[in-house]
Design a protein around this motif. Structure first.
Motif, PDB file in Angstrom:
ATOM      1  N   VAL A   1       0.858  -1.176   0.000  1.00 42.05           N
ATOM      2  CA  VAL A   1       0.000   0.000   0.000  1.00 42.05           C
ATOM      3  C   VAL A   1       0.900   1.235   0.000  1.00 42.05           C
ATOM      4  CG1 VAL A   1      -1.804   1.270   1.202  1.00 42.05           C
ATOM      5  CG2 VAL A   1      -1.795  -1.231   1.250  1.00 42.05           C
ATOM      6  N   HIS A   2       0.837   1.982  -1.092  1.00 46.55           N
ATOM      7  CA  HIS A   2       1.657   3.184  -1.203  1.00 46.55           C
ATOM      8  C   HIS A   2       0.985   4.330  -0.452  1.00 46.55           C
ATOM      9  CE1 HIS A   2       3.968   1.040  -4.189  1.00 46.55           C
ATOM     10  NE2 HIS A   2       2.879   0.819  -4.892  1.00 46.55           N
ATOM     11  N   GLY A   3       1.751   5.039   0.319  1.00 44.37           N
ATOM     12  CA  GLY A   3       1.216   6.149   1.087  1.00 44.37           C
ATOM     13  C   GLY A   3       1.477   7.484   0.416  1.00 44.37           C
ATOM     14  N   TYR A   4       0.725   8.474   0.843  1.00 44.06           N
ATOM     15  CA  TYR A   4       0.901   9.828   0.310  1.00 44.06           C
ATOM     16  C   TYR A   4       0.656  10.826   1.426  1.00 44.06           C
ATOM     17  CZ  TYR A   4       0.146  14.131  -2.288  1.00 44.06           C
ATOM     18  OH  TYR A   4       0.223  15.426  -2.746  1.00 44.06           O
TER      19      TYR A   4
ATOM     20  N   TYR B   1       0.551  20.192   2.765  1.00 48.70           N
ATOM     21  CA  TYR B   1       0.397  20.877   4.056  1.00 48.70           C
ATOM     22  C   TYR B   1       0.939  20.020   5.194  1.00 48.70           C
ATOM     23  CZ  TYR B   1      -1.814  22.892   8.171  1.00 48.70           C
ATOM     24  OH  TYR B   1      -2.045  23.427   9.417  1.00 48.70           O
ATOM     25  N   ASP B   2       0.614  18.730   5.196  1.00 54.34           N
ATOM     26  CA  ASP B   2       1.080  17.839   6.255  1.00 54.34           C
ATOM     27  C   ASP B   2       2.595  17.694   6.235  1.00 54.34           C
ATOM     28  OD1 ASP B   2      -1.510  17.515   6.987  1.00 54.34           O
ATOM     29  OD2 ASP B   2      -1.783  15.583   6.008  1.00 54.34           O
ATOM     30  N   ARG B   3       3.184  17.695   5.031  1.00 51.22           N
ATOM     31  CA  ARG B   3       4.643  17.582   4.933  1.00 51.22           C
ATOM     32  C   ARG B   3       5.334  18.760   5.603  1.00 51.22           C
ATOM     33  NH1 ARG B   3       5.460  16.500  -1.329  1.00 51.22           N
ATOM     34  NH2 ARG B   3       3.228  16.779  -1.398  1.00 51.22           N
TER      35      ARG B   3
ATOM     36  N   GLU C   1      -3.241  18.273  -6.185  1.00 49.36           N
ATOM     37  CA  GLU C   1      -3.023  17.403  -5.026  1.00 49.36           C
ATOM     38  C   GLU C   1      -3.610  16.022  -5.262  1.00 49.36           C
ATOM     39  OE1 GLU C   1      -1.355  17.103  -1.161  1.00 49.36           O
ATOM     40  OE2 GLU C   1      -1.419  18.878  -2.414  1.00 49.36           O
ATOM     41  N   ARG C   2      -4.803  15.979  -5.838  1.00 48.85           N
ATOM     42  CA  ARG C   2      -5.430  14.682  -6.126  1.00 48.85           C
ATOM     43  C   ARG C   2      -4.643  13.915  -7.180  1.00 48.85           C
ATOM     44  NH1 ARG C   2     -10.163  17.909  -5.816  1.00 48.85           N
ATOM     45  NH2 ARG C   2     -10.265  18.037  -8.092  1.00 48.85           N
TER      46      ARG C   2
ATOM     47  N   LYS D   1      -0.936   9.380  -8.428  1.00 49.92           N
ATOM     48  CA  LYS D   1       0.319   8.892  -8.991  1.00 49.92           C
ATOM     49  C   LYS D   1       1.147   8.122  -7.964  1.00 49.92           C
ATOM     50  CE  LYS D   1       0.922  12.450 -12.548  1.00 49.92           C
ATOM     51  NZ  LYS D   1       1.766  13.587 -12.992  1.00 49.92           N
ATOM     52  N   LEU D   2       1.032   8.490  -6.701  1.00 47.18           N
ATOM     53  CA  LEU D   2       1.866   7.878  -5.663  1.00 47.18           C
ATOM     54  C   LEU D   2       1.149   6.798  -4.869  1.00 47.18           C
ATOM     55  CD1 LEU D   2       3.664  11.076  -4.300  1.00 47.18           C
ATOM     56  CD2 LEU D   2       4.598   9.324  -5.813  1.00 47.18           C
ATOM     57  N   THR D   3      -0.142   6.547  -5.144  1.00 45.97           N
ATOM     58  CA  THR D   3      -0.879   5.532  -4.374  1.00 45.97           C
ATOM     59  C   THR D   3      -1.466   4.487  -5.318  1.00 45.97           C
ATOM     60  OG1 THR D   3      -2.822   7.009  -4.386  1.00 45.97           O
ATOM     61  CG2 THR D   3      -1.382   7.092  -2.453  1.00 45.97           C
ATOM     62  N   ILE D   4      -2.752   4.556  -5.581  1.00 50.56           N
ATOM     63  CA  ILE D   4      -3.409   3.493  -6.352  1.00 50.56           C
ATOM     64  C   ILE D   4      -2.951   3.462  -7.803  1.00 50.56           C
ATOM     65  CG2 ILE D   4      -5.440   3.470  -4.872  1.00 50.56           C
ATOM     66  CD1 ILE D   4      -6.880   5.202  -6.884  1.00 50.56           C
TER      67      ILE D   4
END
Length: 219
Positions: free
Chosen positions: A91-94, A98-100, A152-153, A158-161
């Motif tokens: 499971v790729h996380g993202y 803002y959180d970064r 952002e979406r 690109k980094l998850t599903i």
């Protein structure tokens, strides 16, 4: 009492001899090394080479028994085990922008609490913290903009599903275009060439108009 066969007797004897050699070479109670066991001395001919040769002999001894034999499975048994214990998908996380930035603030605040204004690092941390707070404010404002929310979406996809799908498509794509710009233009059809020249003419005229307007506004 059951008597052992010759093969079993010699196998058991070799195992005991090996265990005895290992116990004497590396005694866990006294932490003796192989050179302290009395079998090898640093002095005399050989010295360190003799110790290394003895270690190699222990490692390459074909008579060393398999003290921890592992299970032997057939192909059918392995397939059944894999079916009962399927692999866990990755499971790729993202982490949003803002959180970064927000995660960078806590360690800086903790470090700042341990410093005094007289220390040079204090002012460095203050500058880094101010920059992080500035970035947090920017990302907070961007979060209300539809354009940045769309980006952002896209980044999250690109980094998850979509990551595995995109990587697979890259591996399966045809060979990259290695033609030079001149070769690309030479391969154009007449209609494509007319369209390209028309577009270039529009861009040139638009650039001239923009330069003329900028010169008039500067007067």
């Amino acid at each position: 009492m059951t008597s052992l066969s010759d093969d079993e007797f010699y196998s058991s004897r070799r195992q005991h001899e090996f265990e005895d050699r290992m116990d004497r070479a590396f005694d866990p109670q006294t932490c003796h090394s192989l050179s302290d066991s009395g079998e090898i001395s640093w002095g005399g001919d050989g010295g360190k080479d003799a110790i290394l040769a003895a270690i190699d002999a222990l490692a390459n001894d074909e008579d060393i028994p398999d003290l921890h034999p592992g299970p032997r499975f057939t192909d059918e048994e392995l397939e059944a085990i894999r079916a009962d214990h399927p692999a866990t998908p990755i499971v790729h996380g993202y982490t949003p922008r803002y959180d970064r930035q927000f995660k960078k603030r806590a360690p800086l605040e903790q470090e700042l609490a341990t410093l005094t204004p007289e220390e040079p690092r204090y002012h460095e941390v203050m500058a880094e913290l101010a920059e992080v707070n500035r970035r947090i404010k920017i990302e907070l404002e961007r979060s209300t903009d539809d354009t940045y929310r769309k980006r952002e979406r896209i980044d999250e996809y690109k980094l998850t599903i979509g990551k595995d799908e995109r990587n697979a498509s890259r591996r399966d794509r045809p060979e990259a275009n290695v033609m030079t710009p001149k070769e690309v233009m030479a391969a154009e059809t007449p209609d494509e060439k007319v369209k390209r020249l028309r577009e270039r003419k529009k861009e040139t005229q638009a650039l001239r108009r923009a330069k003329k307007k900028a010169a008039e506004d500067a007067k």
